[in-house]
Design a protein around this motif. Sequence first.
Motif, short mmCIF file in Angstrom:
data_model
loop_
_atom_site.label_atom_id
_atom_site.label_comp_id
_atom_site.label_asym_id
_atom_site.label_seq_id
_atom_site.Cartn_x
_atom_site.Cartn_y
_atom_site.Cartn_z
N ALA A 219 -16.82 18.56 16.87
CA ALA A 219 -17.74 18.17 15.80
C ALA A 219 -17.09 18.37 14.43
CB ALA A 219 -19.02 18.99 15.90
N PHE A 220 -16.35 19.47 14.27
CA PHE A 220 -15.61 19.68 13.02
C PHE A 220 -14.62 18.53 12.79
CE2 PHE A 220 -15.80 24.65 13.27
CZ PHE A 220 -17.18 24.60 13.16
N TYR A 221 -13.93 18.18 13.84
CA TYR A 221 -12.92 17.11 13.78
C TYR A 221 -13.55 15.78 13.35
CZ TYR A 221 -9.33 13.89 15.58
OH TYR A 221 -8.39 12.88 15.73
N GLU A 222 -14.65 15.43 13.96
CA GLU A 222 -15.29 14.16 13.64
C GLU A 222 -15.82 14.14 12.21
OE1 GLU A 222 -18.16 13.80 16.75
OE2 GLU A 222 -16.67 13.15 18.25
N HIS A 223 -16.20 15.31 11.70
CA HIS A 223 -16.66 15.38 10.31
C HIS A 223 -15.51 15.22 9.32
CE1 HIS A 223 -19.12 16.69 6.87
NE2 HIS A 223 -18.04 17.38 6.49
N HIS A 224 -14.40 15.88 9.59
CA HIS A 224 -13.32 15.94 8.60
C HIS A 224 -12.31 14.81 8.73
CE1 HIS A 224 -14.17 19.74 6.54
NE2 HIS A 224 -14.67 20.14 7.70
N LEU A 225 -12.19 14.21 9.88
CA LEU A 225 -11.18 13.17 10.07
C LEU A 225 -11.28 12.04 9.04
CD1 LEU A 225 -8.82 12.06 11.75
CD2 LEU A 225 -10.51 10.95 13.23
N PRO A 226 -12.48 11.54 8.70
CA PRO A 226 -12.54 10.45 7.70
C PRO A 226 -11.95 10.84 6.35
CG PRO A 226 -14.61 10.59 8.90
CD PRO A 226 -13.81 11.80 9.28
N PHE A 227 -12.16 12.07 5.91
CA PHE A 227 -11.61 12.49 4.61
C PHE A 227 -10.09 12.49 4.65
CE2 PHE A 227 -15.80 14.59 4.94
CZ PHE A 227 -16.42 13.99 3.85
N TYR A 228 -9.54 12.98 5.74
CA TYR A 228 -8.08 12.96 5.93
C TYR A 228 -7.57 11.53 5.94
CZ TYR A 228 -3.72 13.08 8.61
OH TYR A 228 -2.43 12.87 9.05
N GLU A 229 -8.23 10.65 6.68
CA GLU A 229 -7.77 9.27 6.80
C GLU A 229 -7.90 8.52 5.49
OE1 GLU A 229 -8.46 8.31 11.53
OE2 GLU A 229 -10.08 7.85 10.13
N TRP A 230 -8.97 8.76 4.74
CA TRP A 230 -9.13 8.09 3.44
C TRP A 230 -8.00 8.47 2.49
CZ3 TRP A 230 -14.94 9.77 3.29
CH2 TRP A 230 -15.68 8.89 4.08
N MET A 231 -7.64 9.75 2.47
CA MET A 231 -6.60 10.19 1.56
C MET A 231 -5.24 9.63 1.97
SD MET A 231 -5.86 14.02 0.12
CE MET A 231 -5.35 14.73 1.67
N CYS A 232 -4.92 9.73 3.26
CA CYS A 232 -3.63 9.25 3.73
C CYS A 232 -3.50 7.74 3.60
CB CYS A 232 -3.41 9.67 5.18
SG CYS A 232 -3.12 11.43 5.38
N SER A 233 -4.57 7.00 3.90
CA SER A 233 -4.49 5.54 3.81
C SER A 233 -4.30 5.10 2.37
CB SER A 233 -5.74 4.91 4.40
OG SER A 233 -6.90 5.27 3.66
N SER A 234 -4.89 5.80 1.43
CA SER A 234 -4.71 5.47 0.01
C SER A 234 -3.25 5.64 -0.39
CB SER A 234 -5.59 6.36 -0.86
OG SER A 234 -6.95 6.18 -0.58
N CYS A 235 -2.65 6.74 0.05
CA CYS A 235 -1.26 7.02 -0.32
C CYS A 235 -0.31 6.07 0.39
CB CYS A 235 -0.93 8.46 0.03
SG CYS A 235 -1.92 9.64 -0.88
N HIS A 236 -0.57 5.75 1.64
CA HIS A 236 0.31 4.84 2.37
C HIS A 236 0.25 3.44 1.80
CE1 HIS A 236 0.09 7.63 6.14
NE2 HIS A 236 0.85 8.10 5.19
N SER A 237 -0.93 3.02 1.34
CA SER A 237 -1.05 1.70 0.73
C SER A 237 -0.24 1.62 -0.54
CB SER A 237 -2.53 1.42 0.42
OG SER A 237 -3.28 1.35 1.61
N THR A 238 -0.26 2.68 -1.33
CA THR A 238 0.52 2.71 -2.57
C THR A 238 2.01 2.65 -2.26
OG1 THR A 238 -1.18 4.00 -3.67
CG2 THR A 238 0.98 4.01 -4.67
N SER A 239 2.46 3.41 -1.24
CA SER A 239 3.88 3.41 -0.88
C SER A 239 4.33 2.05 -0.43
CB SER A 239 4.11 4.45 0.23
OG SER A 239 3.78 5.73 -0.21
N GLU A 240 3.50 1.37 0.36
CA GLU A 240 3.87 0.04 0.85
C GLU A 240 3.95 -0.97 -0.29
OE1 GLU A 240 0.92 -0.76 3.75
OE2 GLU A 240 1.70 0.69 5.21
N GLU A 241 3.03 -0.86 -1.26
CA GLU A 241 3.06 -1.75 -2.41
C GLU A 241 4.32 -1.54 -3.21
OE1 GLU A 241 -0.49 -1.08 -4.55
OE2 GLU A 241 -1.81 -1.96 -3.05
N GLY A 242 4.72 -0.24 -3.37
CA GLY A 242 5.94 0.06 -4.13
C GLY A 242 7.16 -0.49 -3.45
#
Length: 245
Positions: A219-242
């Motif tokens: 249950a902890f995992y399912e709650h926190h996973l979206p926050f982790y994924e949102w942060m990482c996906s934002s950073c990965h998108s920026t890296s790919e654009e660069g």
Amino acid sequence: MTAPCLIFLWGPPRSLSTAFLRMMLERGDFLVVHEPFSSIVVQGYFVFEDEPVADASELLKLFREYALHRPIFVKETTEYRYDVIDDPDLVSSGAHSFITRHPRSVIASHYAMNENVTCPEIGFEHQYEIFRMVWDHDGRIPVVVEAEQLMADSCGAVRRYCEQVGIPFISSALSWEPGDRAEWGRTSEWHREVAESRGFRSSARMHLVGVDNKSVLRAFYEHHLPFYEWMCSSCHSTSEEGEQK
């Protein structure tokens, strides 16, 4: 780029943030501060320059004043939502960076240290709140270092971090002598592996309890996973654009 005088590193507990702090200590060019705001929550004060400080905003003010004379690196975990998050001066006080690690690993490791851990204390939701605050204030995605990259390619990950925050890369700081440090004395039992290490490395510990065999941790995992994924996906998108540019 002018090197920042005050750098914050925010990360969930068990995300290799103390190993990163150990590397910053090895550099020798920063005053390194270990978990000051969590110390205020847990013990009611943090000792800075031999003076106990009980108010988080007052401590932030002291950091800003001290940083006028010497660079400071502040490492803080995000298991709590600190009062200082509501201080309007926080985001403009310095350079804010983040360290993260996949929640599956974080949760198992955290539970192994504290079987009474609560869902908020896993830390990703609090971390993401600060991440969004900094992003909204600065207008650009903050610097994020992933623990998995540190373990796979410490030289490359630290070099990128240094370039992004605007400080020199010091390759010799990637290795150090084992031993406890006074800086993490309050929580030394949480830092056994770092104290025994000579550099960034993956944990040798095997956790028998985790998100796949304990429902509350799932249950902890399912709650926190979206926050982790949102942060990482934002950073990965920026890296790919660069890279495309």
